[in-house]
Write a protein that holds these residues in place. Sequence first.
Motif, PDB file in Angstrom:
ATOM      1  N   TYR A   1       0.829  -1.196   0.000  1.00  0.00           N
ATOM      2  CA  TYR A   1       0.000   0.000   0.000  1.00  0.00           C
ATOM      3  C   TYR A   1       0.871   1.256   0.000  1.00  0.00           C
ATOM      4  O   TYR A   1       0.628   2.199  -0.765  1.00  0.00           O
ATOM      5  CB  TYR A   1      -0.921   0.006   1.216  1.00  0.00           C
ATOM      6  N   ALA A   2       1.897   1.287   0.863  1.00  0.00           N
ATOM      7  CA  ALA A   2       2.765   2.456   0.947  1.00  0.00           C
ATOM      8  C   ALA A   2       3.534   2.660  -0.352  1.00  0.00           C
ATOM      9  O   ALA A   2       3.694   3.795  -0.817  1.00  0.00           O
ATOM     10  CB  ALA A   2       3.726   2.314   2.120  1.00  0.00           C
ATOM     11  N   SER A   3       4.009   1.571  -0.956  1.00  0.00           N
ATOM     12  CA  SER A   3       4.746   1.688  -2.219  1.00  0.00           C
ATOM     13  C   SER A   3       3.864   2.294  -3.303  1.00  0.00           C
ATOM     14  O   SER A   3       4.296   3.152  -4.075  1.00  0.00           O
ATOM     15  CB  SER A   3       5.250   0.310  -2.668  1.00  0.00           C
TER      16      SER A   3
ATOM     17  N   ASN B   1       5.813  14.727   0.425  1.00  0.00           N
ATOM     18  CA  ASN B   1       4.610  13.912   0.258  1.00  0.00           C
ATOM     19  C   ASN B   1       4.937  12.421   0.386  1.00  0.00           C
ATOM     20  O   ASN B   1       4.176  11.646   0.970  1.00  0.00           O
ATOM     21  CB  ASN B   1       3.961  14.184  -1.096  1.00  0.00           C
ATOM     22  N   MET B   2       6.068  12.012  -0.173  1.00  0.00           N
ATOM     23  CA  MET B   2       6.479  10.605  -0.090  1.00  0.00           C
ATOM     24  C   MET B   2       6.828  10.224   1.346  1.00  0.00           C
ATOM     25  O   MET B   2       6.498   9.126   1.820  1.00  0.00           O
ATOM     26  CB  MET B   2       7.671  10.349  -1.010  1.00  0.00           C
ATOM     27  N   LEU B   3       7.501  11.126   2.049  1.00  0.00           N
ATOM     28  CA  LEU B   3       7.868  10.846   3.441  1.00  0.00           C
ATOM     29  C   LEU B   3       6.621  10.698   4.314  1.00  0.00           C
ATOM     30  O   LEU B   3       6.604   9.887   5.252  1.00  0.00           O
ATOM     31  CB  LEU B   3       8.762  11.960   3.981  1.00  0.00           C
ATOM     32  N   LYS B   4       5.573  11.455   4.004  1.00  0.00           N
ATOM     33  CA  LYS B   4       4.331  11.326   4.763  1.00  0.00           C
ATOM     34  C   LYS B   4       3.692   9.957   4.539  1.00  0.00           C
ATOM     35  O   LYS B   4       3.062   9.407   5.447  1.00  0.00           O
ATOM     36  CB  LYS B   4       3.364  12.452   4.375  1.00  0.00           C
ATOM     37  N   GLU B   5       3.870   9.407   3.340  1.00  0.00           N
ATOM     38  CA  GLU B   5       3.368   8.051   3.081  1.00  0.00           C
ATOM     39  C   GLU B   5       4.140   7.024   3.900  1.00  0.00           C
ATOM     40  O   GLU B   5       3.583   6.001   4.325  1.00  0.00           O
ATOM     41  CB  GLU B   5       3.454   7.720   1.591  1.00  0.00           C
TER      42      GLU B   5
END
Length: 441
Positions: A214-216, A302-306
């Motif tokens: 999911y995170a990927s 945004n990616m770090l928040k994921e």
Amino acid sequence: MRLVIESIKFIGFQSEKTEAFIKLSGSQTSIIFGRNGSGKTTFLKLINAILSKDESILSKEKVFRAEVVFVDEIDEKHTIIVGMSDDASRGQGIVSSKIYDWRQFDESPLSKTTSMSMGVDRGTTIQSTSIEASDIFRFLSLNNEVSLSKSMALTISEQLAGFLTRQSALKARSIRRGKTNELQLDRDHAFLNNINTSNIESLLLERYRVARSYASEQIQNALFDTLAVAIDSEAEKAAALNLPEDLGEQIVSGKERIIEALNEGPENKFKNRIIAMLSEMGADGGVAANPVNPIFGQLIWNMLKELKLEKQLLDSINIFIETFNYFLGEGKEIQISSEGISVSINGDSLGIDSLSSGERHLFTFLALVVVDARNRDFLIIDEPEISLNANWQRSLVKLLEDLAPDTQIILASHSPILAKGQPSSLVELKPVRMSEQHEPQ
């Protein structure tokens, strides 16, 4: 805690002329004790039978009536009675598909609760075929088409043997799980009697892989979501984006996971450019500076928040790993990756089957508690001390309470060590004949 059971009485208990009553401890945990043959395991099964409305168990154990006293979430006390209906005669066995009257139960908050019950047969393993590194090395050495140095061949042999062994174990367990489907955690009242370590391994791996997948996917989507925002925004608005001051530090700590997630997606030049830029940040071992380009900075943020969301999804698994490794002690730890679960002993990677019987039991119910049971109202375990040494037994009740702080815990045990330090949690099971019945105070 949520709803709390105060007492349970079964009129008819393994015999039509016997009654069993227990007033629980009043604290989060109650430890049921009694002489051998007093029916501790049966009492736990009957608690599950009431919660799950399993009439076959109630009838089999000769229960004519059950009385449950509980306190709901607003501290109101209730008493509900589940008894044989008028058309059912005592001593006649199961005379219809519905021989108990559940109206009081159905109308009470107790009917909305969830629970997990664990029997004594837990922590068993399935032996799988072990792939020997020496066999792979022999193949590589004899194959003229493969040109490798001896050290490289040894390294590849060991890594490939470990990978194939884990995959073989997972396939074997998948086949068995398809036949027995032991972990039916979708039930409101899960009753797990025969629990194989392999099922727990599959459960943990499934949760781990779902969270990572999911995170990927979200990290890959962030590429194009951020680009779309940048195209639709005016330049001055893009330059005014609010990014954290320590973004550079967060990039260094999270970039490897972001790169891994991006590599799982389809190939494109935009993605490859982002990976190259990330790889350069903090490459000298220092702390990376915040990105100069605001759009790039927003993209990485945004990616770090994921990644933070992924951490939340993996939180229960991470708690399990940390807790279990604490019990394993120095030089020995469990590791979970997308490839499988392994046990590292002084740097050597082994399978779950290398755990001792006590470690397998602990592995089994700690995983179930952390991943599932702590979200339920009741946790019921028969003889949790099985195969555990004295030190582990002393720590067990406090550990369960810490891992499942909002869950009422009911245990049945033969071990006096389990309640050491909190004797008030002990409650005795002492069934009596009806003729000797005294009304409990």
